[in-house]
Design a protein around this motif. Sequence first.
Motif, PDB file in Angstrom:
ATOM      1  N   VAL A 105      29.496 -37.645 -15.920  1.00 34.41           N
ATOM      2  CA  VAL A 105      28.846 -36.338 -15.778  1.00 34.41           C
ATOM      3  C   VAL A 105      29.037 -35.520 -17.057  1.00 34.41           C
ATOM      4  CG1 VAL A 105      29.046 -34.118 -14.597  1.00 34.41           C
ATOM      5  CG2 VAL A 105      28.916 -36.220 -13.273  1.00 34.41           C
ATOM      6  N   ALA A 106      30.265 -35.517 -17.589  1.00 34.51           N
ATOM      7  CA  ALA A 106      30.533 -34.706 -18.783  1.00 34.51           C
ATOM      8  C   ALA A 106      29.701 -35.181 -19.963  1.00 34.51           C
ATOM      9  CB  ALA A 106      32.024 -34.760 -19.124  1.00 34.51           C
ATOM     10  N   ILE A 107      29.607 -36.503 -20.147  1.00 29.19           N
ATOM     11  CA  ILE A 107      28.870 -37.020 -21.298  1.00 29.19           C
ATOM     12  C   ILE A 107      27.379 -36.756 -21.147  1.00 29.19           C
ATOM     13  CG2 ILE A 107      28.198 -39.142 -22.502  1.00 29.19           C
ATOM     14  CD1 ILE A 107      31.038 -40.116 -22.144  1.00 29.19           C
ATOM     15  N   CYS A 108      26.839 -37.012 -19.938  1.00 29.21           N
ATOM     16  CA  CYS A 108      25.409 -36.746 -19.724  1.00 29.21           C
ATOM     17  C   CYS A 108      25.109 -35.269 -19.962  1.00 29.21           C
ATOM     18  CB  CYS A 108      24.999 -37.101 -18.299  1.00 29.21           C
ATOM     19  SG  CYS A 108      25.008 -38.855 -18.000  1.00 29.21           S
ATOM     20  N   ALA A 109      25.948 -34.400 -19.382  1.00 29.69           N
ATOM     21  CA  ALA A 109      25.694 -32.964 -19.493  1.00 29.69           C
ATOM     22  C   ALA A 109      25.723 -32.530 -20.954  1.00 29.69           C
ATOM     23  CB  ALA A 109      26.734 -32.195 -18.689  1.00 29.69           C
ATOM     24  N   THR A 110      26.699 -33.053 -21.709  1.00 28.53           N
ATOM     25  CA  THR A 110      26.788 -32.652 -23.111  1.00 28.53           C
ATOM     26  C   THR A 110      25.575 -33.130 -23.899  1.00 28.53           C
ATOM     27  OG1 THR A 110      29.172 -32.677 -23.011  1.00 28.53           O
ATOM     28  CG2 THR A 110      28.193 -32.820 -25.177  1.00 28.53           C
ATOM     29  N   GLY A 117      19.921 -27.563 -27.144  1.00 30.06           N
ATOM     30  CA  GLY A 117      20.363 -26.682 -28.219  1.00 30.06           C
ATOM     31  C   GLY A 117      19.664 -26.991 -29.530  1.00 30.06           C
ATOM     32  N   VAL A 118      19.588 -28.285 -29.873  1.00 27.35           N
ATOM     33  CA  VAL A 118      18.956 -28.664 -31.141  1.00 27.35           C
ATOM     34  C   VAL A 118      17.477 -28.278 -31.109  1.00 27.35           C
ATOM     35  CG1 VAL A 118      18.244 -30.624 -32.546  1.00 27.35           C
ATOM     36  CG2 VAL A 118      20.575 -30.489 -31.718  1.00 27.35           C
ATOM     37  N   MET A 119      16.834 -28.542 -29.958  1.00 27.91           N
ATOM     38  CA  MET A 119      15.403 -28.257 -29.870  1.00 27.91           C
ATOM     39  C   MET A 119      15.151 -26.751 -30.058  1.00 27.91           C
ATOM     40  SD  MET A 119      12.957 -29.398 -26.767  1.00 27.91           S
ATOM     41  CE  MET A 119      13.271 -27.914 -25.843  1.00 27.91           C
ATOM     42  N   LEU A 120      15.897 -25.933 -29.311  1.00 24.88           N
ATOM     43  CA  LEU A 120      15.669 -24.490 -29.421  1.00 24.88           C
ATOM     44  C   LEU A 120      16.044 -23.974 -30.800  1.00 24.88           C
ATOM     45  CD1 LEU A 120      16.810 -23.170 -25.945  1.00 24.88           C
ATOM     46  CD2 LEU A 120      14.512 -23.346 -26.841  1.00 24.88           C
ATOM     47  N   GLY A 121      17.143 -24.515 -31.348  1.00 20.85           N
ATOM     48  CA  GLY A 121      17.556 -24.083 -32.675  1.00 20.85           C
ATOM     49  C   GLY A 121      16.482 -24.392 -33.708  1.00 20.85           C
ATOM     50  N   PHE A 122      15.889 -25.572 -33.600  1.00 25.03           N
ATOM     51  CA  PHE A 122      14.839 -25.961 -34.540  1.00 25.03           C
ATOM     52  C   PHE A 122      13.588 -25.106 -34.337  1.00 25.03           C
ATOM     53  CE2 PHE A 122      16.142 -30.564 -35.770  1.00 25.03           C
ATOM     54  CZ  PHE A 122      17.234 -30.046 -36.416  1.00 25.03           C
ATOM     55  N   ILE A 138      17.887 -14.748 -25.729  1.00 24.01           N
ATOM     56  CA  ILE A 138      18.367 -15.564 -24.610  1.00 24.01           C
ATOM     57  C   ILE A 138      19.787 -16.046 -24.897  1.00 24.01           C
ATOM     58  CG2 ILE A 138      17.905 -17.560 -23.159  1.00 24.01           C
ATOM     59  CD1 ILE A 138      15.014 -17.387 -23.968  1.00 24.01           C
ATOM     60  N   VAL A 139      20.034 -16.418 -26.153  1.00 25.53           N
ATOM     61  CA  VAL A 139      21.387 -16.843 -26.521  1.00 25.53           C
ATOM     62  C   VAL A 139      22.378 -15.716 -26.244  1.00 25.53           C
ATOM     63  CG1 VAL A 139      22.876 -17.357 -28.496  1.00 25.53           C
ATOM     64  CG2 VAL A 139      20.734 -18.579 -28.222  1.00 25.53           C
ATOM     65  N   ASP A 140      22.004 -14.495 -26.654  1.00 22.56           N
ATOM     66  CA  ASP A 140      22.887 -13.353 -26.421  1.00 22.56           C
ATOM     67  C   ASP A 140      23.125 -13.143 -24.935  1.00 22.56           C
ATOM     68  OD1 ASP A 140      23.308 -12.857 -28.989  1.00 22.56           O
ATOM     69  OD2 ASP A 140      22.026 -11.087 -29.152  1.00 22.56           O
ATOM     70  N   ALA A 141      22.043 -13.235 -24.155  1.00 16.93           N
ATOM     71  CA  ALA A 141      22.172 -13.020 -22.714  1.00 16.93           C
ATOM     72  C   ALA A 141      23.089 -14.083 -22.109  1.00 16.93           C
ATOM     73  CB  ALA A 141      20.802 -13.059 -22.047  1.00 16.93           C
ATOM     74  N   GLN A 142      22.918 -15.318 -22.579  1.00 11.88           N
ATOM     75  CA  GLN A 142      23.765 -16.410 -22.085  1.00 11.88           C
ATOM     76  C   GLN A 142      25.231 -16.145 -22.434  1.00 11.88           C
ATOM     77  OE1 GLN A 142      23.083 -20.224 -20.887  1.00 11.88           O
ATOM     78  NE2 GLN A 142      24.940 -19.246 -20.209  1.00 11.88           N
ATOM     79  N   LEU A 143      25.448 -15.682 -23.675  1.00 14.12           N
ATOM     80  CA  LEU A 143      26.819 -15.402 -24.094  1.00 14.12           C
ATOM     81  C   LEU A 143      27.409 -14.246 -23.303  1.00 14.12           C
ATOM     82  CD1 LEU A 143      26.592 -15.745 -27.958  1.00 14.12           C
ATOM     83  CD2 LEU A 143      27.917 -17.150 -26.398  1.00 14.12           C
ATOM     84  N   ALA A 144      26.530 -13.345 -22.840  1.00  6.05           N
ATOM     85  CA  ALA A 144      27.030 -12.160 -22.160  1.00  6.05           C
ATOM     86  C   ALA A 144      27.445 -12.460 -20.724  1.00  6.05           C
ATOM     87  CB  ALA A 144      25.955 -11.067 -22.174  1.00  6.05           C
ATOM     88  N   LEU A 171      23.337 -27.247 -19.089  1.00  9.41           N
ATOM     89  CA  LEU A 171      23.026 -25.969 -19.723  1.00  9.41           C
ATOM     90  C   LEU A 171      24.264 -25.360 -20.350  1.00  9.41           C
ATOM     91  CD1 LEU A 171      20.627 -24.364 -17.122  1.00  9.41           C
ATOM     92  CD2 LEU A 171      20.087 -25.306 -19.351  1.00  9.41           C
ATOM     93  N   TYR A 172      25.438 -25.977 -20.080  1.00 15.55           N
ATOM     94  CA  TYR A 172      26.664 -25.397 -20.616  1.00 15.55           C
ATOM     95  C   TYR A 172      26.760 -25.685 -22.108  1.00 15.55           C
ATOM     96  CZ  TYR A 172      31.551 -24.500 -21.509  1.00 15.55           C
ATOM     97  OH  TYR A 172      32.713 -24.027 -22.034  1.00 15.55           O
ATOM     98  N   GLY A 173      26.948 -24.637 -22.865  1.00 15.97           N
ATOM     99  CA  GLY A 173      27.190 -24.823 -24.294  1.00 15.97           C
ATOM    100  C   GLY A 173      25.943 -24.974 -25.132  1.00 15.97           C
ATOM    101  N   TRP A 174      24.752 -24.923 -24.518  1.00 19.80           N
ATOM    102  CA  TRP A 174      23.548 -25.075 -25.338  1.00 19.80           C
ATOM    103  C   TRP A 174      23.444 -23.979 -26.375  1.00 19.80           C
ATOM    104  CZ3 TRP A 174      19.875 -21.285 -25.743  1.00 19.80           C
ATOM    105  CH2 TRP A 174      19.923 -20.274 -24.793  1.00 19.80           C
ATOM    106  N   GLU A 175      23.959 -22.783 -26.016  1.00 23.71           N
ATOM    107  CA  GLU A 175      23.762 -21.660 -26.945  1.00 23.71           C
ATOM    108  C   GLU A 175      24.565 -21.844 -28.233  1.00 23.71           C
ATOM    109  OE1 GLU A 175      25.460 -21.377 -24.142  1.00 23.71           O
ATOM    110  OE2 GLU A 175      27.399 -20.543 -24.696  1.00 23.71           O
TER     111      GLU A 175
END
Lengths: 300, 336, 311
Positions: A105-110, A117-122, A138-144, A171-175
């Motif tokens: 689960v951890a590896i798939c989720a990451t 993350g890469v897609m949105l960042g690009f 959205i990144v800010d909202a996620q961080l908040a 979705l964890y850590g995408w930001e």
Amino acid sequence: MAIEQDGLSTSTEGSVFTEKGKLQTFLQAWPPLVILALAWLALMIFIAIFAPLLTPYDFMAVDVLARLKPPAFFGGAFNHILGTDQLGRDVLSRTLTSIRVSITVAICATMISTAIGVMLGFLAAYFRGWVDQVILTIVDAQLAMPFMIIAIAVLAFLGNSLTIFVMLLGLYGWEQVTRIARGLAISANTQGYAAAAREIGASPWRIYLRHILPNISATIVVAMTLNIPGVILLESSLSFLGIGLQPPQTSLGNMVGYGRDYIQSAPWIMLMPSAIIVITTLSVSIMGDWLRDRIDPTLK
Amino acid sequence: MKGELSVKNLARHFKLRQRGTLFARTKILKAVDGLTFNVAPGEMLGIVGESGSGKSTTARLLLGHIPSTSGEVTFGGEKIGAVPNLAWRRMRRRMQMIYQDPLGALDPRITVARQIEEPLVVHFPELTPDARKARVRAVMGDVGLSFHHGERFPHELSGGQRQRVIIARALVMEPELLVCDEPVSALDVSVQAQVLNVFQDIRERNSFTGVFISHDLKVVRQIADKVAVMYLGRIVEIGRPDEVLHQPLHPYSRALVSAVPRKGRPARERIILSGDPPNPVDVPSGCPFHTRCPEVRPVCRALRPELISDAGRTVACHLINDPSFAGVPVTKGEAA
Amino acid sequence: MLQFVSTRLLRALVTLFIIVTFAFFVLRLAGDPAERFFDPSQTPPEVIDAFRREWGLDQPIWVQFYRYIIAVLHGDLGNSMRENRSAVETVFARLPATLWIMVPTLFLKTAIGVAAGMLAALYRNSVFDRAIMSASIFGFTVPPFVLALVLALVFAVQLRWLPSGGYATPYHMILPIATLSIAGAAVVARYTRSAMVEVLGRPFVRTAAAKGVRSGQVVTKHVLPNAAVPIVTVFGFMMGNVVGGAVVVESVFSWPGIGRLLVTSVQSRDLAVVQVILLLIGVMMVLSNLLIDLLYGLIDPRMRSPKAQTA
């Protein structure tokens, strides 16, 4: 200045630069702690792959005659080395299966969160302008928002099949990845090689996937590694609370959660999976820090 | 087939926002301000000028890397836009750029042979891998790289070799237009000469139209068929290299040329320009050069000289274009 | 400065709106709450229809969203489906219990963390530094529920010094506070140390030390103000997370706070209560972020310039 130093170093090489022993150089590149962490992770991955072949019992097999048996060496018998739980299920078998589930689960989720993350960042780096602003907001909202709270809320109303659970953890850590990928892509864009690729007429897909992505992949891999402990902790916390993976499915956090009712009479049920969670997250963190120092010391 | 590069009234202004105490003020930096010139098919135009004179901006405008504020660039009758769409990308097949910093323009993670090959992959997907490889090998030979260099990564090559890789990558599609932005100024002198020789060999073989930007007059003299001198985003003089670089007419060209050390000419004959070039945000009224011009006349402050062709020379200076203005020179104190 | 404050305010409002929207859509699009609340096979359809009408679930989603925003602005967030009173009341009844453990925790972990981090940075690479950092890594990687259970096992089960759960006496507060403070102090210590180490290496600190300023003064006058920004950031996050950070620990120690309410509401699918808690946490986070942003402006004048905001 530089020339002077060069001159110095060549003339005094024998006295100043004593040659290091082979063992010392080896230990500097591979600290013992890192070797231990890597070995542990290798073991975990081995277990994750071969768990069905390693378990002495089926992890769901109930044996009412052998309930709450302590582990061997603590008054138990050797047929259940780590003892049994409240339903007489073999703790060793359950632990091995739980490792398999939690690690997978951890590896798939990451991987999901890295891809997002890469897609949105690009996208942010390519379009800039309002697309960039929207993604950053959205990144800010996620961080908040603490992610665990969001996860709890979503799970409450989506129910929790394994697929939904993995997607949610994805979705964890995408930001974090988005910020890193965006920053790196923007700086790569100002560097010559991306401009040069554009100049020869390469499509944006080609520029981002064939040129920029390979050039920033080391940093992304480090960020991914640093994300894994967080996912493991999140998964186990949610499962512990009883809103993550549901029985009969088992995971490390799940075992701790159900074992806590027997903390007084049968502490082994929860201690073993707890220890594995702690050692695994510790090992991944050590490996992540070590990778970061080796590959990309600028990432913090 | 080969086209003419034609530039009309090309301008590029950058908006600068300056934070005031209360309101933000917008100032305009005129990096390139009204360029008009033609480069005939197969001709090589050299552009010289100090840093900050708008040379690099011109290069980027010519290839459509940045949109122009006004004016237009056409190549072979086709307008060059700055919107990176499919048509823009197709056009790259016909025009290429060579950069000042060869290491920066190469992808550090890909072998140089594959980087030279990449334009072919992008533009000629119908070619077989073998045909592509053969073409890469041929072009590497042209620029003087041996085949084993192809398997290396950029950081494993010397500066001169990297620049040849860049040239090879630009040439592999046999472009009709080549814009070179200070292609040799990052190299040391002996390597410069080698690379320039490669350039000339290739020009003899397939005569492309070229624009060659450099601050180094000697390099431009060696390679260009026509020279333009830029000052603060404008051309002050344009013409054949033997005229512009040997008998310059514009005071600025004269100062530039006199700054090149030459055997047999005493250093005191150099024309030393006072001060730095003015801030391009506040370009002086009248002739932009009047603040530093040793020959300044009152009219220069009021009236901007146009680029005028007369008797085979093309210059933007009142003194040359209309000798009746050549009255009493202003004394230094007044000029400042 | 005025512009700085207004952009921050605007940003906070936008974030708040995103959170409200998120709460609405996740909770509504997740499925028909009526079918989640009742078992369709065992409930007569009239009952479900009546339920839908009562909650406005028969309207199009945009109408529902509009009504929802209006309701949120009026502070009307519906009734708890389980307890027979308004969801807001239900949540706020639990707030004091959460604050009782979270406020002391906030101060404890900040004090311990900043002190430990500073000492580690000042005596860098000493045994002391290594010990603090190792402990801090442990604090990072041990999940709160494991820490909580281990503390309960030792102090409640084995030693029988403290109660293992409940809400009766001040002694009941000790284990939850201890768990949260240990984990939080580890985080604070790590941030403090790295911020301090970074500042200690800057030229102006070395200059001050070289000028002969006493080391105590160097730290208080030059290092601390400059290291304050990252520390304040962590503090801000923890302050906003006062309500949300206690979910696990409240569950372990059967502490009747908002965290535990959240878990039980999720398990019984009490939609309105989850929503209120989500909004409460969102508002707390946004407000504390806003506060921190404004604090930055006071601590570090560079933050006020627009460039620093985007970087």
